[in-house]
Write an enzyme that holds these catalytic residues in place. Structure first.
Site, mmCIF file in Angstrom:
data_model
loop_
_atom_site.group_PDB
_atom_site.id
_atom_site.type_symbol
_atom_site.label_atom_id
_atom_site.label_comp_id
_atom_site.label_asym_id
_atom_site.label_seq_id
_atom_site.Cartn_x
_atom_site.Cartn_y
_atom_site.Cartn_z
ATOM 1 N N PHE A 1 53.929 28.824 1.746
ATOM 2 C CA PHE A 1 54.389 30.009 1.015
ATOM 3 C C PHE A 1 53.546 31.166 1.563
ATOM 4 O O PHE A 1 52.349 31.250 1.302
ATOM 5 C CB PHE A 1 54.177 29.817 -0.489
ATOM 6 C CG PHE A 1 54.564 31.027 -1.296
ATOM 7 C CD1 PHE A 1 55.894 31.325 -1.528
ATOM 8 C CD2 PHE A 1 53.589 31.866 -1.816
ATOM 9 C CE1 PHE A 1 56.250 32.443 -2.264
ATOM 10 C CE2 PHE A 1 53.937 32.982 -2.557
ATOM 11 C CZ PHE A 1 55.267 33.276 -2.776
ATOM 12 N N LYS B 1 48.380 13.868 -17.981
ATOM 13 C CA LYS B 1 46.906 13.923 -17.968
ATOM 14 C C LYS B 1 46.406 15.365 -17.925
ATOM 15 O O LYS B 1 45.290 15.662 -18.339
ATOM 16 C CB LYS B 1 46.332 13.067 -16.840
ATOM 17 C CG LYS B 1 46.630 13.557 -15.420
ATOM 18 C CD LYS B 1 45.670 14.599 -14.905
ATOM 19 C CE LYS B 1 46.112 15.179 -13.582
ATOM 20 N NZ LYS B 1 45.305 16.337 -13.161
HETATM 21 N N1 LIG Z 1 44.509 20.247 -6.128
HETATM 22 C C1 LIG Z 1 44.364 19.001 -6.535
HETATM 23 O O1 LIG Z 1 43.245 18.472 -6.621
HETATM 24 C C2 LIG Z 1 45.581 18.190 -6.873
HETATM 25 C C3 LIG Z 1 45.480 16.802 -6.853
HETATM 26 C C4 LIG Z 1 46.583 16.023 -7.163
HETATM 27 C C5 LIG Z 1 47.793 16.641 -7.483
HETATM 28 N N2 LIG Z 1 47.865 18.002 -7.478
HETATM 29 C C6 LIG Z 1 49.186 18.590 -7.778
HETATM 30 O O2 LIG Z 1 49.733 19.082 -6.563
HETATM 31 C C7 LIG Z 1 50.633 20.160 -6.843
HETATM 32 C C8 LIG Z 1 50.287 21.309 -5.911
HETATM 33 O O3 LIG Z 1 49.000 21.785 -6.218
HETATM 34 P P1 LIG Z 1 47.955 22.282 -5.147
HETATM 35 O O4 LIG Z 1 46.625 21.957 -5.749
HETATM 36 O O5 LIG Z 1 48.254 21.763 -3.787
HETATM 37 O O6 LIG Z 1 48.185 23.872 -5.149
HETATM 38 P P2 LIG Z 1 47.075 24.995 -5.410
HETATM 39 O O7 LIG Z 1 46.961 25.225 -6.874
HETATM 40 O O8 LIG Z 1 45.846 24.674 -4.648
HETATM 41 O O9 LIG Z 1 47.715 26.275 -4.719
HETATM 42 C C9 LIG Z 1 48.792 27.000 -5.240
HETATM 43 C C10 LIG Z 1 49.929 26.927 -4.238
HETATM 44 O O10 LIG Z 1 51.087 27.583 -4.779
HETATM 45 C C11 LIG Z 1 51.653 28.353 -3.736
HETATM 46 N N3 LIG Z 1 52.503 29.382 -4.296
HETATM 47 C C12 LIG Z 1 52.136 30.516 -4.931
HETATM 48 N N4 LIG Z 1 53.243 31.203 -5.297
HETATM 49 C C13 LIG Z 1 54.313 30.462 -4.870
HETATM 50 C C14 LIG Z 1 55.706 30.631 -4.953
HETATM 51 N N5 LIG Z 1 56.268 31.690 -5.557
HETATM 52 N N6 LIG Z 1 56.512 29.678 -4.430
HETATM 53 C C15 LIG Z 1 55.978 28.588 -3.843
HETATM 54 N N7 LIG Z 1 54.653 28.369 -3.728
HETATM 55 C C16 LIG Z 1 53.828 29.302 -4.249
HETATM 56 C C17 LIG Z 1 50.452 28.868 -2.979
HETATM 57 O O11 LIG Z 1 50.842 29.321 -1.713
HETATM 58 C C18 LIG Z 1 49.611 27.615 -2.907
HETATM 59 O O12 LIG Z 1 50.023 26.812 -1.848
HETATM 60 C C19 LIG Z 1 50.458 20.471 -8.335
HETATM 61 O O13 LIG Z 1 51.518 19.876 -9.055
HETATM 62 C C20 LIG Z 1 49.149 19.798 -8.703
HETATM 63 O O14 LIG Z 1 49.108 19.383 -10.053
HETATM 64 C C21 LIG Z 1 46.804 18.786 -7.162
HETATM 65 O O1 LIG Z 2 42.307 20.202 -10.747
HETATM 66 P P1 LIG Z 2 43.377 19.672 -11.655
HETATM 67 O O2 LIG Z 2 43.027 19.753 -13.087
HETATM 68 O O3 LIG Z 2 44.727 20.284 -11.326
HETATM 69 O O4 LIG Z 2 43.490 18.117 -11.319
HETATM 70 C C1 LIG Z 2 43.612 17.736 -9.978
HETATM 71 C C2 LIG Z 2 44.160 16.330 -9.838
HETATM 72 O O5 LIG Z 2 45.398 16.211 -10.471
HETATM 73 C C3 LIG Z 2 43.218 15.266 -10.301
HETATM 74 O O6 LIG Z 2 43.764 14.005 -9.986
#
Ligand SMILES: NC(=O)c1ccc[n+]([C@@H]2O[C@H](COP(=O)([O-])OP(=O)(O)OC[C@H]3O[C@@H](n4cnc5c(N)ncnc54)[C@H](O)[C@@H]3O)[C@@H](O)[C@H]2O)c1
Ligand SMILES: O=P(O)(O)OC[C@H](O)CO
Length: 383
Positions: free
Chosen positions: A65, A230
């Site tokens: 994005f 969670k």
């Molecule tokens: N970060 C973690 O530790 C982690 C771990 C496991 C699962 N997740 C899950 O993974 C998913 C993605 O989270 P993340 O941590 O990779 O993202 P992030 O929170 O680190 O970053 C936000 C993302 O959203 C994007 N974004 C912002 N506005 C946008 C728009 N209008 N359209 C599309 N994208 C847009 C940004 O470019 C960025 O890539 C979430 O559902 C989260 O719960 C995250």
């Molecule tokens: O940083 P949070 O709270 O979005 O959690 C990240 C992952 O989902 C943990 O497994």
């Protein structure tokens, strides 16, 4: 759609990728849709594996994005120049075979393995723009921890992707703080699949590394609901931390939260297995997220400020562009509970939402006296 930005920078460090179309024509291709912190780690994990799997093309595309960095450079260009996601995962090399692409259509058009990993609030728009643009043999997996609530009821993100795009969608969830896996610290994850074990094994192969142990479980709804719910428990844990309530209280909140996760999941899908809650996606994710996650961190700040600063404001200030999932999921869960008449059976989930919208103070996280005690699951029936 605009041309692929950063193409020149990319081709300089991808001598294998994309040059042998004839030989590689039948090879599988992976695209990661999303490039936040977890999306970038997913790209790193898969990129390291596909170099060693002959049936896969070497190149992995990662849809970005697009945004402009403070330096004025486009994020995509910076990723392709440095091989790091300088905004969402700085300091970590993604692998030379990762190509960032801001053009969604171009990023997905050749892929037959699609990894969806954006914050859940953006998936609706992404899916709508992908309709009719995918290969007919695409398999998908969702790493997204969240849910959609439609008028007709709750909809898991994997179901939403499947329905919108007409493709099969598995899930990968687990105790996975992105920054720790980026540093190659050992952790586990769970692949949830519906029927096709072979596809599940393929995803396991694509994600597994010596420091990332992935287990397939035939319970896609249970695995996904663990990852989704969670985040609500993490918000509750953050309130407890913000009010310095101590370890016993936090353990109690985590236990109650895990129980509500299980009961809610089983009420929505009778197929959900109890054992799923003992996998990485269940109890392990509750633990890691309640100690090290972003939802916990922002909720802690919310409670410390007595609920006087909004989650939106704190998210921007603390997470610097990363996104929270727990507050919107608490609202979505609350809508389901209210619609189904289950509010009194899920006091933790209900209280978290009411604190988030400032109907209750953060201290209410341990005060359920105004709610009836939790009913045994057998006494809660769907309307
Ligand atoms: N970060 C973690 O530790 C982690 C771990 C496991 C699962 N997740 C899950 O993974 C998913 C993605 O989270 P993340 O941590 O990779 O993202 P992030 O929170 O680190 O970053 C936000 C993302 O959203 C994007 N974004 C912002 N506005 C946008 C728009 N209008 N359209 C599309 N994208 C847009 C940004 O470019 C960025 O890539 C979430 O559902 C989260 O719960 C995250
Ligand atoms: O940083 P949070 O709270 O979005 O959690 C990240 C992952 O989902 C943990 O497994």
């Amino acid at each position: 759609m605009p041309p692929l930005e950063g193409e020149t920078a990319t081709t300089t460090h991808h001598s294998n990728a994309g040059n042998n179309g004839g030989i590689d024509g039948n090879k599988s291709r992976v695209t990661v849709v999303g490039s936040g912190s977890w999306g970038s780690v997913a790209a790193k994990l898969i990129a390291s594996n596909i170099l060693n799997i002959t049936s896969f093309h070497d190149e992995l595309k990662m849809w970005v994005f697009e945004e402009t960095l403070q330096s004025g450079e486009k994020l995509t260009d910076a990723i392709n120049r440095t091989n790091e996601n300088v905004k969402y995962l700085p300091g970590i090399k993604l692998g030379n075979n990762v190509v960032a692409d801001p053009d969604l259509d171009n990023a997905v058009k050749d892929a037959n393995m699609l990894v969806f990993v954006t914050p859940h609030q953006f998936i609706d728009h992404i899916c709508k723009s992908l309709v009719g643009k995918l290969r007919s043999d695409v398999e998908a997996i969702s790493l997204i921890k969240g849910m959609e609530v439609k008028i007709e009821g709750p909809c898991l993100i994997s179901t939403f992707i499947s329905e919108q795009l007409g493709i099969n969608c598995s899930v990968l969830m687990g105790a996975n703080l992105a920054n720790e896996i980026a540093e190659e610290k050992f952790s586990e994850a769970t692949v949830g699949y519906r029927d096709n074990r072979e596809i599940a094994e393929q995803w396991v192969q694509l994600f597994s590394t010596p420091y990332f142990m992935v287990t397939p479980v035939k319970d896609v709804e249970g695995v996904e609901l663990c990852g989704t719910l969670k985040n609500v428990v993490a918000i509750a844990a953050g309130f407890v931390d913000g009010l310095a309530m101590g370890n016993n209280t936090k353990a109690a909140i985590m236990r109650l939260g895990l129980r509500e996760m299980r009961d809610f999941s089983k009420l929505l899908f009778s197929s959900v297995e109890d054992n799923t809650f003992y996998e990485s996606c269940g109890v392990a994710d509750v633990i890691t997220t309640c100690f090290g996650g972003r939802n916990r961190k922002v909720a802690e700040a919310f409670a410390k400020n007595g609920g006087k600063r909004s989650f939106d404001e704190l998210e921007v200030e603390i997470l610097q562009g990363q996104k929270l999932q727990g507050v919107s999921t608490a609202r979505e869960v609350y809508e389901v509970l209210r619609h189904q008449g289950w509010l009194e059976s899920f006091p933790l989930f209900a209280t978290v939402h009411e604190i988030c919208i400032s109907h209750l103070p953060p201290s209410a996280i341990v005060n359920y006296s105004k709610r009836k005690p939790i009913l045994p699951l057998s006494e809660v029936s769907a309307h």
